[in-house]
Motif scaffolding. Structure first.
Motif, PDB file in Angstrom:
ATOM      1  N   ASN A 141     -37.963  61.750 -19.127  1.00 25.19           N
ATOM      2  CA  ASN A 141     -38.919  61.252 -18.147  1.00 25.19           C
ATOM      3  C   ASN A 141     -38.388  60.009 -17.421  1.00 25.19           C
ATOM      4  N   PRO A 142     -38.031  60.115 -16.115  1.00 26.15           N
ATOM      5  CA  PRO A 142     -37.521  58.951 -15.378  1.00 26.15           C
ATOM      6  C   PRO A 142     -38.552  57.820 -15.294  1.00 26.15           C
ATOM      7  N   ALA A 143     -39.835  58.174 -15.210  1.00 26.99           N
ATOM      8  CA  ALA A 143     -40.875  57.143 -15.133  1.00 26.99           C
ATOM      9  C   ALA A 143     -40.900  56.318 -16.419  1.00 26.99           C
ATOM     10  N   ALA A 144     -40.697  56.991 -17.552  1.00 27.96           N
ATOM     11  CA  ALA A 144     -40.663  56.274 -18.833  1.00 27.96           C
ATOM     12  C   ALA A 144     -39.467  55.333 -18.892  1.00 27.96           C
ATOM     13  N   ARG A 145     -38.324  55.770 -18.349  1.00 19.72           N
ATOM     14  CA  ARG A 145     -37.126  54.931 -18.318  1.00 19.72           C
ATOM     15  C   ARG A 145     -37.363  53.700 -17.451  1.00 19.72           C
TER      16      ARG A 145
END
Length: 216
Positions: A141-145
């Motif tokens: 998940n890029p948003a989590a990163r």
């Protein structure tokens, strides 16, 4: 005061089994039962249980949607322990991501059921097995990163998050780092605040989805 528990499952035999196991404990009181997730919110509002033990797969309203509804509409909601048949159940991962605090296998032994309720109620350990950690890591998940990068955790906070992701309790983290339990509690609180996580389950999901931590 005993821990109060609400049981939610559409299988009468499962309800009866959970009730028998939990009611036999002097420190646990079963205050209510329901056969579907649609009953969870009104029952929680009236009974105010400490823990909801809830089947993740139900015909009218499943455990994922019931968890979302509970956390969205009830102030100071109870801890949520979802029950499933399979450890790698996508529904379980969905419920944990929605805000549930842990999971329990239906084939668990009585002692494991009791322990799971106590662990979830205490909120200082994690019921998040390897199969679900792999599911979280696979999401990428890029948003989590990005959220983790914005959190700007200190070196010690990052270390604490890694140990949380391994499933260690506050006491176990304290022993590993050779610090006091209150110090660990402060670090955990800081991690949750910086990540905007409701609890350690949400923080650990973010850690795996972001790639900050990878399954062993």
């Amino acid at each position: 005061m005993p821990l109060t528990v609400l049981l939610v499952d559409d299988e009468p035999l499962v309800l009866a089994g959970l009730r028998a196991v939990l009611a036999a404990q002097s420190d646990i009181e079963v205050v209510g039962e329901a056969g579907d997730g649609a009953s969870v919110v009104p029952l929680v509002r009236s009974l105010r249980p400490d823990v909801v033990v809830m089947d993740v797969r139900m015909p009218l309203l499943d455990g994922i949607e019931a968890t979302r509804a509970l956390l969205r509409t009830v102030p100071d909601p109870p801890r949520i322990l979802v029950v499933t048949t399979f450890a790698e159940d996508e529904y379980v991962y969905g419920a944990l991501r929605a805000g549930a605090d842990g999971f329990l296998l239906k084939r668990a032994r009585p002692a494991e059921i009791v322990d799971a309720v106590r662990v979830v109620a205490a909120g200082e350990s994690l019921l998040f097995p390897a199969a679900l950690r792999a599911l979280a890591a696979d999401r990428g998940n890029p948003a989590a990163r990005a959220a983790l990068d914005r959190a700007a955790l200190t070196e010690r906070e990052a270390c604490v998050l890694r140990l949380m992701a391994r499933g260690l309790s506050n006491a176990e983290i304290a022993a590993q780092l050779v610090v006091g339990a209150e110090t660990v509690k402060s670090h955990v609180s800081a991690v949750l605040a910086k990540l905007g996580a409701r609890d350690r389950t949400q923080a650990v999901i973010a850690a795996y989805e972001s790639g900050f931590v990878t399954p062993a």
